[in-house]
Design a protein around this motif. Structure first.
Motif, mmCIF file in Angstrom:
data_model
loop_
_atom_site.group_PDB
_atom_site.id
_atom_site.type_symbol
_atom_site.label_atom_id
_atom_site.label_comp_id
_atom_site.label_asym_id
_atom_site.label_seq_id
_atom_site.Cartn_x
_atom_site.Cartn_y
_atom_site.Cartn_z
ATOM 1 N N ILE A 77 20.449 7.664 8.652
ATOM 2 C CA ILE A 77 20.033 8.867 9.375
ATOM 3 C C ILE A 77 18.513 8.904 9.506
ATOM 4 O O ILE A 77 17.956 9.167 10.575
ATOM 5 C CB ILE A 77 20.538 10.140 8.662
ATOM 6 N N GLY A 78 17.828 8.637 8.389
ATOM 7 C CA GLY A 78 16.373 8.716 8.388
ATOM 8 C C GLY A 78 15.726 7.772 9.383
ATOM 9 O O GLY A 78 14.814 8.153 10.124
ATOM 10 N N LEU A 79 16.190 6.525 9.415
ATOM 11 C CA LEU A 79 15.536 5.511 10.235
ATOM 12 C C LEU A 79 16.111 5.431 11.648
ATOM 13 O O LEU A 79 15.404 5.086 12.590
ATOM 14 C CB LEU A 79 15.617 4.155 9.540
ATOM 15 N N LYS A 80 17.400 5.734 11.785
ATOM 16 C CA LYS A 80 18.014 5.723 13.116
ATOM 17 C C LYS A 80 17.354 6.752 14.034
ATOM 18 O O LYS A 80 17.234 6.531 15.244
ATOM 19 C CB LYS A 80 19.518 6.021 12.993
ATOM 20 N N LEU A 81 16.906 7.877 13.472
ATOM 21 C CA LEU A 81 16.336 8.956 14.267
ATOM 22 C C LEU A 81 14.818 8.921 14.337
ATOM 23 O O LEU A 81 14.195 9.874 14.794
ATOM 24 C CB LEU A 81 16.803 10.316 13.726
ATOM 25 N N GLY A 101 6.136 6.444 9.403
ATOM 26 C CA GLY A 101 7.247 5.499 9.359
ATOM 27 C C GLY A 101 7.182 4.610 8.135
ATOM 28 O O GLY A 101 8.190 4.380 7.459
ATOM 29 N N GLU A 102 6.006 4.092 7.819
ATOM 30 C CA GLU A 102 5.844 3.250 6.637
ATOM 31 C C GLU A 102 6.153 4.039 5.362
ATOM 32 O O GLU A 102 6.763 3.515 4.418
ATOM 33 C CB GLU A 102 4.420 2.705 6.586
ATOM 34 N N LEU A 103 5.728 5.315 5.335
ATOM 35 C CA LEU A 103 5.971 6.143 4.160
ATOM 36 C C LEU A 103 7.459 6.369 3.943
ATOM 37 O O LEU A 103 7.956 6.287 2.804
ATOM 38 C CB LEU A 103 5.246 7.486 4.322
ATOM 39 N N MET A 104 8.196 6.636 5.013
ATOM 40 C CA MET A 104 9.646 6.823 4.889
ATOM 41 C C MET A 104 10.332 5.556 4.404
ATOM 42 O O MET A 104 11.221 5.599 3.547
ATOM 43 C CB MET A 104 10.242 7.260 6.229
ATOM 44 N N VAL A 105 9.909 4.413 4.933
ATOM 45 C CA VAL A 105 10.487 3.142 4.485
ATOM 46 C C VAL A 105 10.228 2.940 2.991
ATOM 47 O O VAL A 105 11.122 2.543 2.236
ATOM 48 C CB VAL A 105 9.910 1.961 5.298
ATOM 49 N N GLY A 106 9.009 3.236 2.546
ATOM 50 C CA GLY A 106 8.687 3.085 1.131
ATOM 51 C C GLY A 106 9.534 3.976 0.241
ATOM 52 O O GLY A 106 10.070 3.531 -0.783
ATOM 53 N N ALA A 133 0.821 -1.213 0.000
ATOM 54 C CA ALA A 133 0.000 0.000 0.000
ATOM 55 C C ALA A 133 0.855 1.263 0.000
ATOM 56 O O ALA A 133 0.596 2.209 -0.747
ATOM 57 C CB ALA A 133 -0.934 -0.007 1.210
ATOM 58 N N VAL A 134 1.903 1.273 0.820
ATOM 59 C CA VAL A 134 2.723 2.477 0.926
ATOM 60 C C VAL A 134 3.637 2.643 -0.282
ATOM 61 O O VAL A 134 3.929 3.770 -0.708
ATOM 62 C CB VAL A 134 3.528 2.466 2.241
ATOM 63 N N THR A 187 8.077 3.419 17.792
ATOM 64 C CA THR A 187 6.624 3.396 17.626
ATOM 65 C C THR A 187 6.195 4.036 16.314
ATOM 66 O O THR A 187 5.232 3.595 15.691
ATOM 67 C CB THR A 187 5.944 4.130 18.788
ATOM 68 N N VAL A 188 6.904 5.077 15.889
ATOM 69 C CA VAL A 188 6.594 5.720 14.607
ATOM 70 C C VAL A 188 7.030 4.833 13.453
ATOM 71 O O VAL A 188 6.312 4.637 12.473
ATOM 72 C CB VAL A 188 7.290 7.101 14.510
#
Length: 386
Positions: free
Chosen positions: A129-133, A145-150, A81-82, A137-138
């Protein structure tokens, strides 16, 4: 003389303890302490560690574990979805960042090929940097969080295609551009079958043995990462697929918790080697250009993601949040530069320009996020979220 690995580990982690303590007392992001330690102890600083490149492969394992842990907490339905929404945003933003990077580099007086490759390097944002910070829970339970991973996964695919293109231009690779698009679903299907037919029955039978589950998690992660590299994908994407295919397992959360300390161990090494790799003696030659590029990146990326995500019905608050968290260039940018240097497509001066831009954007982006958005290493108790 061969580098003493025990001394290297002592220097990295004892030094990280000292500088991290200083950073916390002075209310600075801990990541900056690790980078500063690399610059101080590396070959261009005090020279205590003369060959940081020997540690680079080990540091890279931290990125692989990071993506595996992300996959463990993402259900396949949420991922599809994302990705559909993130695809257009990632492609449009990458084209824009490429154009700006190439244009600014050309105006700084670099050659045509230098400008093209620097433009390619500036397309990507840092997974680490994006995911470490991001608070856990986000990262695992919220849409942002899902959007950033996508977005980061699609950028990883673009980075793979970029590396293939550089190999073709240098005459050192005959891998077709379409191969990753075929390899990705084949690898995902194979992993799904192996998990269903082999790993899940083993987990059900031996779930009482925590050491066995820990070994299984590491073995599965690295096996799929290596398989991905063999068929033309990146180890990071392979590790993510390994995690996603295990996400439905009842012990996925146990595996995630078990591997977090191991991930952090290798990520400290990553930031150390990043700082140690910058040639401080040549930095003055590219400093002005690096500052201009870094300013363009850190201004343009948040604004671009704000506009593009806003057009896809995301709230302004979420769009700005994602934009600032992705407001830097990437570890993939450094890999693009390395491949281009090895292929004689990029000058050393342009390579240092990208490295200096990476350091500046990594450090300043960390400051922006740590002092303004919820994150696990925030100085303020109000913003600290683990």
């Amino acid at each position: 003389m061969p580098q003493d690995i025990v001394f290297s580990f002592f220097l990295i982690f004892a030094g990280a303890l000292v500088l991290a303590t200083f950073a916390l007392y002075t209310r600075q992001p801990i990541l900056v302490a690790y980078i500063a330690l690399g610059a101080i102890a590396g070959p261009y600083g005090m020279g205590w560690i003369e060959h940081p490149d020997e540690l680079t492969d080990m540091a890279h394992i931290g990125i692989i574990f990071l993506l595996f842990l992300l996959g463990l907490d993402m259900q396949p339905s949420s991922l599809f979805a994302v990705l559909k929404k993130a695809m257009s945003v990632a492609l449009l933003s990458s084209l824009l960042f490429f154009g700006v990077g190439a244009g600014v580099t050309h105006l700084l007086g670099y050659g045509f090929m230098d400008a093209i490759i620097v433009g390619l390097a500036l397309m990507f944002s840092s997974t680490i940097i994006g995911l470490k910070l991001l608070p856990t829970t986000v990262l695992h339970h919220k849409h942002s969080g899902e959007l950033m991973v996508g977005l980061l996964l699609i950028q990883d695919m673009i980075a793979i295609l970029t590396l293939i293109l550089l190999g073709v231009l240098s005459g050192e690779s005959d891998q077709p551009v379409w191969q990753p698009f075929l390899a990705l679903p084949v690898l995902a299907a194979a992993c799904y079958l192996i998990v269903k037919l082999i790993l899940l029955p083993l987990i059900q039978r031996f779930d009482r043995y925590q050491e066995y589950l820990f070994i299984m998690a590491i073995g599965w992660c690295l096996a799929v990462a290596e398989a991905a590299a063999v068929i033309g994908l990146s180890e990071e994407i392979g590790a993510f697929i390994a995690g996603v295919t295990l996400a439905t397992s009842p012990i996925a959360q146990f595996m995630a918790i078990s591997l977090k300390p191991l991930r952090d161990f290798f990520l400290v090494m990553f930031f150390f080697t990043l700082g140690a790799g910058v040639n401080l003696g040549m930095l003055e030659e590219v400093l002005v250009g690096a500052v201009l590029l870094a300013g363009a990146v850190m201004t343009l990326k948040p604004l671009t993601f704000r506009v593009l995500l806003g057009r896809f019905s995301e709230t302004p608050k979420l769009a700005w949040d994602v934009g600032f968290r992705l407001g830097q260039i990437s570890e993939f940018s450094l890999l693009v530069v390395f491949v281009a240097i090895e292929s004689a497509l990029l000058t050393e001066r342009a390579s240092l320009l990208v490295q200096a831009t990476a350091i500046i954007t990594f450090v300043l982006s960390s400051y922006i996020v740590v002092f303004n958005y919820p994150n696990p290493i925030a100085i303020s108790d109000k913003l600290r979220r683990d």
